[in-house]
Design an enzyme around this catalytic site. Structure first.
Site, PDB file in Angstrom:
ATOM      1  N   LYS A  80       0.866  -1.177   0.000  1.00 12.95           N
ATOM      2  CA  LYS A  80       0.000   0.000   0.000  1.00 12.95           C
ATOM      3  C   LYS A  80       0.903   1.227   0.000  1.00 12.95           C
ATOM      4  O   LYS A  80       2.050   1.168   0.454  1.00 12.95           O
ATOM      5  CB  LYS A  80      -0.871  -0.015   1.264  1.00 12.95           C
ATOM      6  CG  LYS A  80      -2.116   0.810   1.172  1.00 12.95           C
ATOM      7  CD  LYS A  80      -3.320   0.028   0.684  1.00 12.95           C
ATOM      8  CE  LYS A  80      -4.538   0.916   0.600  1.00 12.95           C
ATOM      9  NZ  LYS A  80      -5.726   0.211   0.156  1.00 12.95           N
ATOM     10  N   GLY A 176     -21.348   6.366   5.274  1.00 11.54           N
ATOM     11  CA  GLY A 176     -20.534   6.725   4.107  1.00 11.54           C
ATOM     12  C   GLY A 176     -21.179   6.223   2.839  1.00 11.54           C
ATOM     13  O   GLY A 176     -21.257   5.021   2.603  1.00 11.54           O
ATOM     14  N   GLY A 178     -20.256   7.116  -0.390  1.00 15.25           N
ATOM     15  CA  GLY A 178     -19.384   7.583  -1.473  1.00 15.25           C
ATOM     16  C   GLY A 178     -19.366   6.576  -2.599  1.00 15.25           C
ATOM     17  O   GLY A 178     -20.407   5.984  -2.933  1.00 15.25           O
ATOM     18  N   VAL A 180     -18.251   3.481  -2.948  1.00 10.30           N
ATOM     19  CA  VAL A 180     -18.727   2.122  -2.639  1.00 10.30           C
ATOM     20  C   VAL A 180     -20.111   2.173  -1.989  1.00 10.30           C
ATOM     21  O   VAL A 180     -21.026   1.439  -2.395  1.00 10.30           O
ATOM     22  CB  VAL A 180     -17.739   1.381  -1.706  1.00 10.30           C
ATOM     23  CG1 VAL A 180     -18.285   0.000  -1.358  1.00 10.30           C
ATOM     24  CG2 VAL A 180     -16.365   1.258  -2.347  1.00 10.30           C
TER      25      VAL A 180
HETATM   26  P1  NAD Z   1     -15.145   7.506  -0.875  1.00  6.09           P
HETATM   27  O1  NAD Z   1     -14.176   8.536  -0.427  1.00  6.09           O
HETATM   28  O2  NAD Z   1     -15.719   7.599  -2.257  1.00  6.09           O
HETATM   29  O3  NAD Z   1     -16.389   7.403   0.119  1.00  6.09           O
HETATM   30  C1  NAD Z   1     -16.276   7.552   1.491  1.00  6.09           C
HETATM   31  C2  NAD Z   1     -17.459   8.404   1.933  1.00  6.09           C
HETATM   32  O4  NAD Z   1     -17.426   8.481   3.353  1.00  6.09           O
HETATM   33  C3  NAD Z   1     -17.410   9.829   1.386  1.00  6.09           C
HETATM   34  O5  NAD Z   1     -18.637  10.138   0.767  1.00  6.09           O
HETATM   35  C4  NAD Z   1     -17.156  10.677   2.626  1.00  6.09           C
HETATM   36  O6  NAD Z   1     -17.774  11.944   2.560  1.00  6.09           O
HETATM   37  C5  NAD Z   1     -17.778   9.814   3.710  1.00  6.09           C
HETATM   38  N1  NAD Z   1     -17.274  10.078   5.056  1.00  6.09           N
HETATM   39  C6  NAD Z   1     -16.029  10.417   5.454  1.00  6.09           C
HETATM   40  N2  NAD Z   1     -15.981  10.577   6.788  1.00  6.09           N
HETATM   41  C7  NAD Z   1     -17.246  10.343   7.235  1.00  6.09           C
HETATM   42  C8  NAD Z   1     -17.844  10.350   8.515  1.00  6.09           C
HETATM   43  N3  NAD Z   1     -17.148  10.646   9.623  1.00  6.09           N
HETATM   44  N4  NAD Z   1     -19.156  10.038   8.617  1.00  6.09           N
HETATM   45  C9  NAD Z   1     -19.876   9.747   7.511  1.00  6.09           C
HETATM   46  N5  NAD Z   1     -19.365   9.740   6.275  1.00  6.09           N
HETATM   47  C10 NAD Z   1     -18.063  10.031   6.135  1.00  6.09           C
HETATM   48  O7  NAD Z   1     -14.391   6.108  -0.661  1.00  6.09           O
HETATM   49  P2  NAD Z   1     -14.834   4.684  -1.207  1.00  6.09           P
HETATM   50  O8  NAD Z   1     -14.008   4.345  -2.384  1.00  6.09           O
HETATM   51  O9  NAD Z   1     -16.309   4.600  -1.276  1.00  6.09           O
HETATM   52  O10 NAD Z   1     -14.296   3.746  -0.037  1.00  6.09           O
HETATM   53  C11 NAD Z   1     -15.006   3.629   1.189  1.00  6.09           C
HETATM   54  C12 NAD Z   1     -14.221   2.713   2.114  1.00  6.09           C
HETATM   55  O11 NAD Z   1     -14.092   1.410   1.509  1.00  6.09           O
HETATM   56  C13 NAD Z   1     -12.773   3.171   2.393  1.00  6.09           C
HETATM   57  O12 NAD Z   1     -12.435   2.811   3.705  1.00  6.09           O
HETATM   58  C14 NAD Z   1     -11.947   2.381   1.404  1.00  6.09           C
HETATM   59  O13 NAD Z   1     -10.618   2.183   1.861  1.00  6.09           O
HETATM   60  C15 NAD Z   1     -12.706   1.066   1.397  1.00  6.09           C
HETATM   61  N6  NAD Z   1     -12.523   0.293   0.168  1.00  6.09           N
HETATM   62  C16 NAD Z   1     -12.862   0.827  -1.027  1.00  6.09           C
HETATM   63  C17 NAD Z   1     -12.688   0.080  -2.180  1.00  6.09           C
HETATM   64  C18 NAD Z   1     -13.101   0.614  -3.535  1.00  6.09           C
HETATM   65  O14 NAD Z   1     -13.232  -0.179  -4.474  1.00  6.09           O
HETATM   66  N7  NAD Z   1     -13.338   1.901  -3.679  1.00  6.09           N
HETATM   67  C19 NAD Z   1     -12.159  -1.214  -2.105  1.00  6.09           C
HETATM   68  C20 NAD Z   1     -11.845  -1.748  -0.846  1.00  6.09           C
HETATM   69  C21 NAD Z   1     -12.030  -0.980   0.287  1.00  6.09           C
END
Ligand code: NAD
Length: 348
Positions: A80, A176, A178, A180
């Site tokens: 990472k 969250g 976002g 995912v």
């Molecule tokens: P993202 O940044 O698109 O979405 C995260 C969301 O969480 C955002 O909308 C943000 O505003 C919100 N957020 C942040 N702090 C917050 C809080 N305190 N309370 C409520 N909402 C809050 O990220 P993502 O790609 O959707 O990933 C989400 C999680 O999944 C992360 O931890 C990431 O490491 C993990 N993940 C993602 C993937 C992927 O394919 N994108 C794969 C494996 C793991």
């Protein structure tokens, strides 16, 4: 504090501090284990308060990638990277290119991709300078695939906890929405589940309210909602001393990496009768999809089959944990370590 003294240091093979004063780049690349193949895992950009915080995060995230890739059956190790900085203010093409030069110099020991703060467009910038990137336009945004895997993990949890084959009529509290989280909501809505959501981004909340009939609550209120499942899809460390006592849900299953603030919080969940779906097991869908870029062959049907397999893999972990009186994340960690150890033996 030295890297070796960090509580998350776990015999990582290599930790590289990358600095380019001209572009302002300060990044750390952690390669945890390459027994099963080159290390692979995304690059996160985040305004860490201290360098120690960044080291802690990258060590923990890279080990989780070793475990995730091993359990997903991928011939990949775990790595990472983190870029220290605010993705909204500090990100620019020169900085991203500078980071990509460090990746290229590693000569294929580590493959990078998107993560929080780094999107597909940024990865396309890396690809102009480095051959060792994945999660490109070819395989597309990994997020819907990650969400699908989480959905299958939730189905397995519901089967194990309630003996039910469907999520219809259950309520899921999603933290969250976002990249995912919004797809998790879509799948749950299609499956007939009710949704309670929160996000600090009001636009994201409005989207899932409008499209999937979600009810919204303030960020601090999400833990105590009357829900069957709590789904952390924002940041790590959200299962801790403060939040676990508030939970009314009896299943935790979401996409966020490193949800347990500390290992002892896995025990705390168990003692409260809450079934925890280990994060890196059920969030492997995006990796299963994006790794097609590394291997140079991509068949979306094969990927979907493997993602469906996360249902059985998760169920097996729950059943083993129950039969042996152990914690779910401990069973998953041990399975992953066994796979890596077997790889070591077969290499000798
Ligand atoms: P993202 O940044 O698109 O979405 C995260 C969301 O969480 C955002 O909308 C943000 O505003 C919100 N957020 C942040 N702090 C917050 C809080 N305190 N309370 C409520 N909402 C809050 O990220 P993502 O790609 O959707 O990933 C989400 C999680 O999944 C992360 O931890 C990431 O490491 C993990 N993940 C993602 C993937 C992927 O394919 N994108 C794969 C494996 C793991």
């Amino acid at each position: 504090m030295s890297v070796f003294d960090n509580s998350e240091y776990d015999n990582h093979e290599q930790v590289l501090f990358c600095r380019d004063a001209e572009t302002g780049l300060f990044a750390i690349i952690a390669i945890h284990d390459t027994t099963l193949g080159p290390a692979a895992g995304g690059c996160r950009m985040w305004p860490y308060a201290t360098v120690d915080d960044a080291v802690f995060d990258v060590l923990r995230l890279s080990r989780a990638m070793s475990y995730k890739n091993a359990l997903a059956g991928l011939p990949l190790g775990g790595g990472k990277a983190v870029i220290i900085g605010d993705p909204f203010k500090d990100k620019n093409e020169k900085l991203l290119t500078s980071f990509a030069r460090f990746i290229q110099r590693l000569g294929g020991q580590y493959y990078t991709a998107e993560d929080v703060g780094i999107g597909v467009k940024d990865v396309e910038v890396f690809a102009k300078t480095s051959d060792y990137v994945f999660g490109l336009k070819k395989t597309g945004d990994p997020s819907p695939f990650t969400a699908l895997g989480c959905f299958h993990g939730m189905r397995a949890a519901v089967k194990h906890k309630f003996g039910r084959d469907t999520l219809k009529g259950l309520t899921v509290a999603v933290q969250g929405v976002g990249k995912v989280g919004q797809f998790v909501c879509k799948k749950l809505h299609e499956a007939g589940a009710g949704l309670i959501v929160t996000d600090v981004n009001q636009e994201a909340v409005a989207h899932v309210m409008k499209n999937y009939g979600a009810k919204a609550v303030a960020p601090g209120e999400i833990y105590s909602q009357e829900a069957d499942i709590f789904s952390p899809c924002a940041m790590g460390g959200v299962l801790n001393d403060n939040t676990i006592p508030q939970l009314k849900a009896c299943i935790v299953a979401g996409s966020a990496n490193n949800q347990l603030a500390e290992a002892r919080h896995g025990k705390m969940l168990h003692d409260r009768g809450i079934l925890y779906a280990p994060d890196y097991v059920i969030n492997a869908g995006g990796m299963l999809n994006a790794s097609g870029d590394i291997f140079g062959k991509y068949d979306v049907n094969e990927v979907m089959k493997k993602i469906s397999g996360l249902y059985d893999a998760t169920l097996k972990i729950f059943e083993t944990a129950q039969a042996e009186g152990r914690l779910t994340f401990e069973v998953a960690d041990e399975l992953a370590r066994q796979k890596i150890a077997a790889g070591k033996v077969s290499k000798k």
